[in-house]
Motif scaffolding. Structure first.
Motif, PDB file in Angstrom:
ATOM      1  N   HIS A 172       0.833  -1.200   0.000  1.00 29.98           N
ATOM      2  CA  HIS A 172       0.000   0.000   0.000  1.00 29.98           C
ATOM      3  C   HIS A 172       0.876   1.263   0.000  1.00 29.98           C
ATOM      4  O   HIS A 172       0.606   2.220  -0.736  1.00 29.98           O
ATOM      5  N   LEU A 173       1.930   1.251   0.800  1.00 28.95           N
ATOM      6  CA  LEU A 173       2.851   2.397   0.822  1.00 28.95           C
ATOM      7  C   LEU A 173       3.552   2.564  -0.521  1.00 28.95           C
ATOM      8  O   LEU A 173       3.746   3.691  -0.990  1.00 28.95           O
ATOM      9  N   GLN A 174       3.929   1.444  -1.133  1.00 31.22           N
ATOM     10  CA  GLN A 174       4.590   1.506  -2.437  1.00 31.22           C
ATOM     11  C   GLN A 174       3.658   2.118  -3.475  1.00 31.22           C
ATOM     12  O   GLN A 174       4.067   2.984  -4.262  1.00 31.22           O
ATOM     13  N   SER A 175       2.393   1.707  -3.479  1.00 30.08           N
ATOM     14  CA  SER A 175       1.450   2.267  -4.454  1.00 30.08           C
ATOM     15  C   SER A 175       1.165   3.738  -4.154  1.00 30.08           C
ATOM     16  O   SER A 175       1.003   4.540  -5.073  1.00 30.08           O
ATOM     17  N   ALA A 176       1.128   4.114  -2.879  1.00 28.06           N
ATOM     18  CA  ALA A 176       0.932   5.525  -2.533  1.00 28.06           C
ATOM     19  C   ALA A 176       2.102   6.364  -3.025  1.00 28.06           C
ATOM     20  O   ALA A 176       1.911   7.470  -3.547  1.00 28.06           O
ATOM     21  N   LEU A 177       3.311   5.849  -2.883  1.00 23.57           N
ATOM     22  CA  LEU A 177       4.496   6.565  -3.374  1.00 23.57           C
ATOM     23  C   LEU A 177       4.443   6.692  -4.893  1.00 23.57           C
ATOM     24  O   LEU A 177       4.705   7.768  -5.451  1.00 23.57           O
ATOM     25  N   THR A 178       4.069   5.625  -5.574  1.00 24.85           N
ATOM     26  CA  THR A 178       3.972   5.658  -7.042  1.00 24.85           C
ATOM     27  C   THR A 178       2.916   6.666  -7.487  1.00 24.85           C
ATOM     28  O   THR A 178       3.149   7.447  -8.423  1.00 24.85           O
ATOM     29  N   ASN A 179       1.773   6.669  -6.815  1.00 24.92           N
ATOM     30  CA  ASN A 179       0.720   7.638  -7.157  1.00 24.92           C
ATOM     31  C   ASN A 179       1.195   9.066  -6.934  1.00 24.92           C
ATOM     32  O   ASN A 179       0.918   9.949  -7.748  1.00 24.92           O
ATOM     33  N   PHE A 180       1.912   9.298  -5.842  1.00 22.22           N
ATOM     34  CA  PHE A 180       2.443  10.634  -5.582  1.00 22.22           C
ATOM     35  C   PHE A 180       3.405  11.052  -6.687  1.00 22.22           C
ATOM     36  O   PHE A 180       3.370  12.190  -7.163  1.00 22.22           O
ATOM     37  N   GLN A 181       4.273  10.127  -7.104  1.00 18.93           N
ATOM     38  CA  GLN A 181       5.237  10.447  -8.163  1.00 18.93           C
ATOM     39  C   GLN A 181       4.528  10.758  -9.473  1.00 18.93           C
ATOM     40  O   GLN A 181       4.906  11.702 -10.175  1.00 18.93           O
ATOM     41  N   HIS A 182       3.489  10.000  -9.787  1.00 18.59           N
ATOM     42  CA  HIS A 182       2.737  10.274 -11.020  1.00 18.59           C
ATOM     43  C   HIS A 182       2.072  11.650 -10.952  1.00 18.59           C
ATOM     44  O   HIS A 182       2.090  12.406 -11.932  1.00 18.59           O
ATOM     45  N   ARG A 183       1.478  11.969  -9.818  1.00 20.63           N
ATOM     46  CA  ARG A 183       0.836  13.286  -9.675  1.00 20.63           C
ATOM     47  C   ARG A 183       1.875  14.401  -9.780  1.00 20.63           C
ATOM     48  O   ARG A 183       1.631  15.431 -10.404  1.00 20.63           O
ATOM     49  N   ARG A 184       3.045  14.190  -9.175  1.00 16.86           N
ATOM     50  CA  ARG A 184       4.087  15.209  -9.223  1.00 16.86           C
ATOM     51  C   ARG A 184       4.584  15.401 -10.649  1.00 16.86           C
ATOM     52  O   ARG A 184       4.747  16.535 -11.116  1.00 16.86           O
ATOM     53  N   HIS A 185       4.789  14.294 -11.366  1.00 14.92           N
ATOM     54  CA  HIS A 185       5.244  14.406 -12.761  1.00 14.92           C
ATOM     55  C   HIS A 185       4.192  15.117 -13.614  1.00 14.92           C
ATOM     56  O   HIS A 185       4.536  15.960 -14.454  1.00 14.92           O
ATOM     57  N   ALA A 186       2.927  14.792 -13.423  1.00 15.22           N
ATOM     58  CA  ALA A 186       1.853  15.443 -14.181  1.00 15.22           C
ATOM     59  C   ALA A 186       1.802  16.930 -13.853  1.00 15.22           C
ATOM     60  O   ALA A 186       1.646  17.767 -14.752  1.00 15.22           O
ATOM     61  N   ARG A 187       1.957  17.272 -12.577  1.00 10.85           N
ATOM     62  CA  ARG A 187       1.936  18.683 -12.176  1.00 10.85           C
ATOM     63  C   ARG A 187       3.125  19.435 -12.773  1.00 10.85           C
ATOM     64  O   ARG A 187       2.977  20.551 -13.272  1.00 10.85           O
ATOM     65  N   GLU A 188       4.308  18.806 -12.758  1.00 14.21           N
ATOM     66  CA  GLU A 188       5.487  19.455 -13.350  1.00 14.21           C
ATOM     67  C   GLU A 188       5.309  19.648 -14.851  1.00 14.21           C
ATOM     68  O   GLU A 188       5.680  20.689 -15.391  1.00 14.21           O
ATOM     69  N   GLN A 189       4.731  18.657 -15.507  1.00 19.09           N
ATOM     70  CA  GLN A 189       4.504  18.781 -16.947  1.00 19.09           C
ATOM     71  C   GLN A 189       3.501  19.889 -17.239  1.00 19.09           C
ATOM     72  O   GLN A 189       3.689  20.668 -18.178  1.00 19.09           O
ATOM     73  N   GLN A 190       2.455  19.989 -16.440  1.00 15.07           N
ATOM     74  CA  GLN A 190       1.480  21.063 -16.626  1.00 15.07           C
ATOM     75  C   GLN A 190       2.130  22.421 -16.408  1.00 15.07           C
ATOM     76  O   GLN A 190       1.845  23.373 -17.147  1.00 15.07           O
ATOM     77  N   GLU A 191       3.001  22.524 -15.410  1.00 12.43           N
ATOM     78  CA  GLU A 191       3.692  23.800 -15.172  1.00 12.43           C
ATOM     79  C   GLU A 191       4.592  24.160 -16.342  1.00 12.43           C
ATOM     80  O   GLU A 191       4.644  25.325 -16.752  1.00 12.43           O
ATOM     81  N   ARG A 192       5.298  23.154 -16.889  1.00 11.45           N
ATOM     82  CA  ARG A 192       6.157  23.426 -18.051  1.00 11.45           C
ATOM     83  C   ARG A 192       5.335  23.891 -19.243  1.00 11.45           C
ATOM     84  O   ARG A 192       5.695  24.840 -19.934  1.00 11.45           O
ATOM     85  N   GLN A 193       4.198  23.219 -19.486  1.00 12.15           N
ATOM     86  CA  GLN A 193       3.348  23.605 -20.602  1.00 12.15           C
ATOM     87  C   GLN A 193       2.774  24.996 -20.392  1.00 12.15           C
ATOM     88  O   GLN A 193       2.688  25.787 -21.330  1.00 12.15           O
ATOM     89  N   ARG A 194       2.407  25.298 -19.160  1.00 11.61           N
ATOM     90  CA  ARG A 194       1.859  26.622 -18.855  1.00 11.61           C
ATOM     91  C   ARG A 194       2.911  27.702 -19.096  1.00 11.61           C
ATOM     92  O   ARG A 194       2.633  28.721 -19.712  1.00 11.61           O
ATOM     93  N   GLU A 195       4.130  27.452 -18.614  1.00 15.46           N
ATOM     94  CA  GLU A 195       5.204  28.421 -18.825  1.00 15.46           C
ATOM     95  C   GLU A 195       5.501  28.595 -20.311  1.00 15.46           C
ATOM     96  O   GLU A 195       5.760  29.699 -20.772  1.00 15.46           O
TER      97      GLU A 195
END
Length: 165
Positions: free
Chosen positions: A79-102
């Motif tokens: 469960h912790l491993q999947s939570a970490l993976t989900n966090f990483q996916h959300r962070r990558h998506a957020r970073e990509q959105q910020e790059r696209q916005r910039e």
């Protein structure tokens, strides 16, 4: 076996507290925290393998309970491993959105620049100034027609809502 189980259980709780720290970490340290959590999870998985072996060597009357405890720990770590993976996916998506916005914000969208390019292209194609003025006049008239249509639509919608309710 009991000592290894207690140690592993304690590490699972430490990872859970680190996950809370992960949410509040700044952009520079988030990678360090993620790597630290992933290393801890990997260590726990190796300890769980040892615990499974040790639980199979328990006396027959204690074996089901030992296996149940190890399985519960394994479930918690997964469960912790999947939570970490989900966090990483959300962070990558957020970073990509910020790059696209910039990237979008760095572009310049000016009507004058577009109009100038259209005029340059028209001159290259050999269109006369008279034809260009007619095109510009038509574009200006189309703007008024669009705004008028929008206002008329709003009035009709208002009247429909006013009279039907």
């Amino acid at each position: 076996m009991e000592q290894l189980y207690q140690q592993t259980h304690k590490q699972v709780h430490q990872i859970q507290s680190h996950m809370g720290r992960l949410e509040s970490a700044d952009k520079q340290s988030v990678h360090l925290v993620e790597n630290e959590i992933q290393a801890s999870i990997d260590r726990i998985f190796s300890q769980l393998e040892r615990l499974e072996i040790l639980s199979s060597k328990e006396p027959p009357n204690k074996r089901p309970n030992a296996k149940l405890r190890v399985d519960q720990l394994k479930y918690d770590v997964q469960h912790l491993q999947s939570a970490l993976t989900n966090f990483q996916h959300r962070r990558h998506a957020r970073e990509q959105q910020e790059r696209q916005r910039e990237e979008l914000l760095s572009r310049t969208f000016t009507a004058n620049g577009t109009q100038k390019r259209i005029l340059d292209i028209a001159n290259m194609l050999g269109l006369s100034n008279t034809v260009m003025r007619l095109i510009e006049k038509r574009a200006f008239q189309d703007k008024y027609l669009m705004v008028g249509g929008m206002l008329l639509t709003c009035v009709v919608m208002f009247l429909v809502v006013q009279y039907l309710t």
